[in-house]
Design a protein around this motif. Structure first.
Motif, PDB file in Angstrom:
ATOM      1  N   GLN A  42       0.827  -1.207   0.000  1.00 39.96           N
ATOM      2  CA  GLN A  42       0.000   0.000   0.000  1.00 39.96           C
ATOM      3  C   GLN A  42       0.864   1.262   0.000  1.00 39.96           C
ATOM      4  O   GLN A  42       0.451   2.305   0.495  1.00 39.96           O
ATOM      5  CB  GLN A  42      -0.947   0.001   1.196  1.00 39.96           C
ATOM      6  CG  GLN A  42      -2.125  -0.938   1.046  1.00 39.96           C
ATOM      7  CD  GLN A  42      -3.023  -0.561  -0.121  1.00 39.96           C
ATOM      8  OE1 GLN A  42      -3.165   0.611  -0.462  1.00 39.96           O
ATOM      9  NE2 GLN A  42      -3.609  -1.561  -0.765  1.00 39.96           N
ATOM     10  N   SER A  43       2.044   1.185  -0.575  1.00 38.61           N
ATOM     11  CA  SER A  43       2.982   2.307  -0.578  1.00 38.61           C
ATOM     12  C   SER A  43       2.434   3.509  -1.353  1.00 38.61           C
ATOM     13  O   SER A  43       2.128   3.416  -2.546  1.00 38.61           O
ATOM     14  CB  SER A  43       4.313   1.871  -1.197  1.00 38.61           C
ATOM     15  OG  SER A  43       5.147   2.976  -1.460  1.00 38.61           O
ATOM     16  N   CYS A  55       7.577   3.622  12.442  1.00 37.83           N
ATOM     17  CA  CYS A  55       8.197   2.310  12.404  1.00 37.83           C
ATOM     18  C   CYS A  55       9.569   2.435  13.059  1.00 37.83           C
ATOM     19  O   CYS A  55       9.988   3.535  13.412  1.00 37.83           O
ATOM     20  CB  CYS A  55       8.320   1.769  10.978  1.00 37.83           C
ATOM     21  SG  CYS A  55       9.203   2.869   9.838  1.00 37.83           S
ATOM     22  N   TYR A 104       4.246  -1.136  11.853  1.00 33.83           N
ATOM     23  CA  TYR A 104       4.141  -0.309  10.656  1.00 33.83           C
ATOM     24  C   TYR A 104       2.920  -0.733   9.825  1.00 33.83           C
ATOM     25  O   TYR A 104       2.746  -1.917   9.511  1.00 33.83           O
ATOM     26  CB  TYR A 104       5.406  -0.427   9.810  1.00 33.83           C
ATOM     27  CG  TYR A 104       5.320   0.329   8.500  1.00 33.83           C
ATOM     28  CD1 TYR A 104       5.370   1.715   8.477  1.00 33.83           C
ATOM     29  CD2 TYR A 104       5.156  -0.352   7.292  1.00 33.83           C
ATOM     30  CE1 TYR A 104       5.270   2.409   7.280  1.00 33.83           C
ATOM     31  CE2 TYR A 104       5.063   0.335   6.099  1.00 33.83           C
ATOM     32  CZ  TYR A 104       5.115   1.720   6.101  1.00 33.83           C
ATOM     33  OH  TYR A 104       5.016   2.409   4.928  1.00 33.83           O
ATOM     34  N   ALA A 105       2.098   0.239   9.499  1.00 34.07           N
ATOM     35  CA  ALA A 105       0.900   0.046   8.678  1.00 34.07           C
ATOM     36  C   ALA A 105      -0.169  -0.807   9.367  1.00 34.07           C
ATOM     37  O   ALA A 105      -1.174  -1.169   8.752  1.00 34.07           O
ATOM     38  CB  ALA A 105       1.239  -0.558   7.312  1.00 34.07           C
ATOM     39  N   SER A 117      -2.951  -0.969  12.549  1.00 36.58           N
ATOM     40  CA  SER A 117      -3.727   0.064  13.238  1.00 36.58           C
ATOM     41  C   SER A 117      -4.397  -0.454  14.501  1.00 36.58           C
ATOM     42  O   SER A 117      -5.044  -1.505  14.488  1.00 36.58           O
ATOM     43  CB  SER A 117      -4.810   0.624  12.299  1.00 36.58           C
ATOM     44  OG  SER A 117      -4.236   1.192  11.146  1.00 36.58           O
ATOM     45  N   VAL A 165      -1.414   5.076   8.248  1.00 33.56           N
ATOM     46  CA  VAL A 165      -0.024   4.622   8.337  1.00 33.56           C
ATOM     47  C   VAL A 165       0.898   5.708   8.885  1.00 33.56           C
ATOM     48  O   VAL A 165       1.773   5.433   9.722  1.00 33.56           O
ATOM     49  CB  VAL A 165       0.484   4.150   6.951  1.00 33.56           C
ATOM     50  CG1 VAL A 165       1.928   3.668   7.034  1.00 33.56           C
ATOM     51  CG2 VAL A 165      -0.417   3.048   6.394  1.00 33.56           C
ATOM     52  N   TYR A 166       0.706   6.939   8.445  1.00 38.43           N
ATOM     53  CA  TYR A 166       1.623   8.030   8.794  1.00 38.43           C
ATOM     54  C   TYR A 166       0.953   9.131   9.621  1.00 38.43           C
ATOM     55  O   TYR A 166       1.205   9.283  10.811  1.00 38.43           O
ATOM     56  CB  TYR A 166       2.233   8.621   7.518  1.00 38.43           C
ATOM     57  CG  TYR A 166       3.020   7.625   6.715  1.00 38.43           C
ATOM     58  CD1 TYR A 166       4.348   7.325   7.050  1.00 38.43           C
ATOM     59  CD2 TYR A 166       2.458   6.966   5.629  1.00 38.43           C
ATOM     60  CE1 TYR A 166       5.069   6.402   6.324  1.00 38.43           C
ATOM     61  CE2 TYR A 166       3.179   6.036   4.895  1.00 38.43           C
ATOM     62  CZ  TYR A 166       4.476   5.761   5.252  1.00 38.43           C
ATOM     63  OH  TYR A 166       5.197   4.829   4.540  1.00 38.43           O
ATOM     64  N   GLY A 197      -4.655   4.814   1.253  1.00 38.08           N
ATOM     65  CA  GLY A 197      -4.351   3.760   2.216  1.00 38.08           C
ATOM     66  C   GLY A 197      -5.455   3.503   3.218  1.00 38.08           C
ATOM     67  O   GLY A 197      -5.432   2.495   3.941  1.00 38.08           O
ATOM     68  N   LYS A 207      -8.547  -0.502   4.828  1.00 40.30           N
ATOM     69  CA  LYS A 207      -8.845  -0.653   6.252  1.00 40.30           C
ATOM     70  C   LYS A 207     -10.295  -0.308   6.601  1.00 40.30           C
ATOM     71  O   LYS A 207     -10.654  -0.210   7.778  1.00 40.30           O
ATOM     72  CB  LYS A 207      -7.905   0.232   7.069  1.00 40.30           C
ATOM     73  CG  LYS A 207      -6.448  -0.241   7.057  1.00 40.30           C
ATOM     74  CD  LYS A 207      -5.582   0.651   7.941  1.00 40.30           C
ATOM     75  CE  LYS A 207      -4.151   0.138   7.981  1.00 40.30           C
ATOM     76  NZ  LYS A 207      -4.012  -1.069   8.818  1.00 40.30           N
TER      77      LYS A 207
END
Length: 328
Positions: free
Chosen positions: A70-71, A214, A259-260, A262, A284-285, A318, A322
């Protein structure tokens, strides 16, 4: 630093989060780098404008880069490459077949060549895998340019040195001066660029705070130092002399379960902010970083800050994979 492409919609808007500011008893602003574009939306395009320009100058016709399935960076690279006539091969990590959703769906829609590798392969061998692809392409008459994870290297970070010029222009035109800038840290390049821009244009007078999503704070302090060293070769001597490693500040403790990945409280926070301010963060961020910032403000970690600018680095796509994790 102006040897770059012009793909992003710049400058991006700065707006005050009115309701949060009242609740937190300070001025909290947000820089909308999620609005740099649509297909190329987010912070990565500022870096890619420099990286892809270098690739073109070197006579390359293909881009190779890497990231999670999912970058945001991978998706932005594919879209930006198409705009300048370059194809892109993505090396993406996933231990299960990725769902065609979110950024991965856009990658497919844009026609990227995708190679899926395991998380272990990604951690240990992604650089060698990308080099192997580059060599293979060379035998087939293609010249490839490798962009590292997040475009977080010396030339990519130039995009966030330039970012600081937008901050200064806003301050000069509005009379609002930011004492603190906050950003999520996932590969280090965005923070490194803002840190350098602060030293070059603001004499290091602003507090630059990163929330790692991360690894840990020590890891990123060292990585940011390495990126700064690499970036310095692109700067003139007067700017090089202004660069130091002083005041690199990363606040740890908000990686959550990984990382990524939740936690329920992080997703609840994203939902709450959306309903309070009409601004949507990513899981994610920015969701983790803003969640961390608000918690740290309440703990007193920002008691000397009056005007805080949070950098919204994008990542809307992203959210969609989810969607079933949210409770409505």
């Amino acid at each position: 630093m102006e040897n770059k492409l012009n793909i992003a919609n710049l400058p991006t808007k700065i707006e005050r989060l009115e309701n949060f500011s009242k609740d937190l008893n300070l001025n909290l602003f947000i820089k909308r780098d999620d609005q740099t574009g649509s297909e190329v939306s987010g912070n990565k395009i500022r870096k890619l404008e420099y990286s892809i320009k270098e690739a073109l100058d070197l006579g390359c016709d293909t881009l190779i880069t890497c990231g999670g399935s999912q970058s945001n960076h991978a998706r932005s690279t594919v879209a930006a490459g198409i705009k300048v006539g370059m194809s892109t091969t993505l090396v993406l990590k996933s231990d299960v077949p990725p769902k065609i959703d979110g950024n991965f769906f856009i990658d497919k829609l844009l026609g990227a060549d995708i190679k899926i590798i395991t998380s272990q392969e990604y951690s240990q061998n992604r650089h060698e895998i990308m080099e192997s692809l580059k060599n293979e392409m060379l035998t087939n008459g293609k010249k490839a340019y490798i962009i590292p994870e997040g475009a977080s290297n010396g030339i990519g970070s130039l995009g966030y040195i330039s970012f600081m010029k937008e901050i200064i222009d806003f301050e000069n035109s509005t009379g609002t001066s930011f004492d603190t800038i906050v950003v999520a840290v996932g590969s280090g390049g965005t923070y490194a660029g803002i840190h350098m821009g602060n030293q070059i244009y603001c004499n290091g007078n602003k507090r630059i705070v990163g929330f790692n999503v991360c690894d840990d704070a020590d890891f990123f302090v060292e990585k940011i130092k390495d990126i700064i060293k690499e970036s310095s070769i692109y700067l003139d001597s007067s700017d090089q002399q202004k660069l130091t490693f002083k005041n690199i500040e990363i606040i740890d403790g908000y990686v959550g379960i990984g990382y990524a990945e939740s936690k329920e409280e992080e997703l609840d926070f994203i939902s709450m902010l959306a309903r309070t301010e009409g601004v949507i963060l990513d899981p994610v961020y920015t969701g983790k970083a803003m969640f961390g910032l608000v918690n740290e403000i309440k703990k007193g970690s920002f008691k000397t800050s009056k005007n805080i600018l949070f950098v919204h680095t994008g990542g809307l796509f992203g959210l969609f994979p989810k969607k079933d994790q949210f409770k409505f």
